[in-house]
Write an enzyme that holds these catalytic residues in place. Structure first.
Site, short mmCIF file in Angstrom:
data_model
loop_
_atom_site.label_atom_id
_atom_site.label_comp_id
_atom_site.label_asym_id
_atom_site.label_seq_id
_atom_site.Cartn_x
_atom_site.Cartn_y
_atom_site.Cartn_z
N TYR A 175 14.04 -4.00 1.83
CA TYR A 175 13.78 -5.29 2.45
C TYR A 175 14.95 -6.23 2.17
O TYR A 175 15.58 -6.17 1.11
CB TYR A 175 12.51 -5.92 1.89
CG TYR A 175 11.23 -5.25 2.32
CD1 TYR A 175 10.57 -5.67 3.46
CD2 TYR A 175 10.69 -4.21 1.57
CE1 TYR A 175 9.38 -5.07 3.85
CE2 TYR A 175 9.50 -3.59 1.96
CZ TYR A 175 8.86 -4.03 3.10
OH TYR A 175 7.70 -3.42 3.49
N TYR A 220 10.28 3.83 0.33
CA TYR A 220 10.90 3.22 -0.83
C TYR A 220 10.02 3.37 -2.06
O TYR A 220 8.79 3.49 -1.96
CB TYR A 220 11.22 1.74 -0.58
CG TYR A 220 10.03 0.90 -0.19
CD1 TYR A 220 9.17 0.35 -1.15
CD2 TYR A 220 9.78 0.62 1.15
CE1 TYR A 220 8.09 -0.44 -0.79
CE2 TYR A 220 8.70 -0.16 1.52
CZ TYR A 220 7.85 -0.69 0.55
OH TYR A 220 6.78 -1.46 0.91
N ARG A 250 6.24 4.42 -1.16
CA ARG A 250 5.46 3.96 -0.02
C ARG A 250 5.86 4.75 1.22
O ARG A 250 7.05 4.90 1.52
CB ARG A 250 5.71 2.48 0.27
CG ARG A 250 5.12 1.48 -0.70
CD ARG A 250 3.61 1.51 -0.86
NE ARG A 250 2.83 1.80 0.33
CZ ARG A 250 2.50 0.93 1.27
NH1 ARG A 250 2.89 -0.34 1.19
NH2 ARG A 250 1.76 1.28 2.31
N HIS A 295 6.30 2.17 6.89
CA HIS A 295 5.25 1.34 7.49
C HIS A 295 5.86 0.03 7.99
O HIS A 295 6.95 -0.37 7.58
CB HIS A 295 4.14 1.03 6.48
CG HIS A 295 4.62 0.29 5.26
ND1 HIS A 295 5.24 0.90 4.21
CD2 HIS A 295 4.58 -1.03 4.94
CE1 HIS A 295 5.57 0.01 3.29
NE2 HIS A 295 5.18 -1.18 3.72
N HIS A 352 4.53 -4.04 8.55
CA HIS A 352 3.49 -5.03 8.33
C HIS A 352 3.25 -5.83 9.61
O HIS A 352 4.20 -6.22 10.29
CB HIS A 352 3.89 -6.00 7.22
CG HIS A 352 4.09 -5.35 5.89
ND1 HIS A 352 3.09 -5.24 4.95
CD2 HIS A 352 5.18 -4.78 5.33
CE1 HIS A 352 3.55 -4.64 3.87
NE2 HIS A 352 4.82 -4.35 4.08
#
Length: 247
Positions: free
Chosen positions: A113, A152, A162, A165, A167
């Site tokens: 991110y 990640y 994870r 995905h 959000h």
């Protein structure tokens, strides 16, 4: 279905009850951050009031021309597989929800991110912010262009990763109806060890979080496409979370 709960003749929406098993409990011990943030006291019921229909409006004037296309928000193109994510937003009666704000945020193709708290050693893509937003059209349809996010690590348990995905945040028919959820990709090998996904106890509801590869919407030599429909209320509603990020 509506009823007057104001005493002023203004009908307010009455919502179908959600399937409780379709949503993760606020306290999910396998998902470690819920241990510290889950409420310890019984939840208080807040009756519907006038704010249900008179809250802030989120119109087209608040959107930028490229907010829906995360691959064209900088001078250069981001790294990774370009994808199209599209679908429809519906209410519990199957009706489309038009002109509602849909927002997304995600990691880049390397699984990082663009955020100060994300410090694991994966490259930051200078051409990718990882955030977008759009309004549904009159038929409740939305569409984003972005890149396939990477997996990640997140230190929740031993060798925790994870699954890829995206959000989603939606405001439904009013500002007070915000829903936050996650979209996953079909066939991800990391599903088996992800406590966020498995906090949704109903297997059928869990499957509603996995997008469908859409070959008809895939554009030759340009982008793969995934369909992800979102149902806000009722027996087939999309599982939601409490809004706190998993990072």
């Amino acid at each position: 279905m509506t009823e007057d709960t104001t005493g002023r003749g203004l009908p307010l929406p009455v919502y179908r009850r959600d399937d409780v098993d379709a949503h993760p409990p606020l306290f999910s011990p396998g998902y470690r951050s819920t241990v510290t943030r889950a409420p310890r006291q019984p939840l208080a019921h807040l009756p519907q009031r006038l704010t249900e229909v008179t809250g802030p409006l989120l119109g087209e004037g608040r959107l930028g021309d490229l907010d829906h296309d995360l691959t064209r928000q900088h001078d250069g193109s981001p790294q990774g597989q370009r994808i199209i994510v599209h679908g429809r937003v519906r209410d519990g009666d199957g009706r489309p929800v038009p002109r509602t704000l849909v927002e997304i945020w995600q990691a880049n193709a390397a699984g990082r991110y663009r955020h100060a708290r994300d410090t694991w050693p994966a490259p930051i893509d200078p051409h990718f912010d990882g955030v977008g937003r759009t309004l549904t059209d009159d038929q409740g349809r939305y569409r984003f262009v972005t890149v396939q996010p990477g997996a990640y690590p997140w230190r929740n348990h031993d060798n925790a990763w994870r699954p890829a995905h995206i959000h989603f945040s939606l405001f439904g028919r009013a500002f007070t109806q915000r829903l936050v959820t996650q979209m996953y990709f079909p066939g991800d090998p990391l599903f088996f060890q992800d406590p966020v996904l498995h906090s949704v106890r109903d297997p059928m509801a869990r499957q509603r979080l996995v997008a469908r590869y859409d070959h008809a919407a895939t554009q030759p030599e340009w982008a793969l496409a995934y369909a992800f429909d979102i149902v806000l209320r009722g027996r087939e509603d999309t599982p939601f979370e409490d809004g706190d990020d998993d990072e």
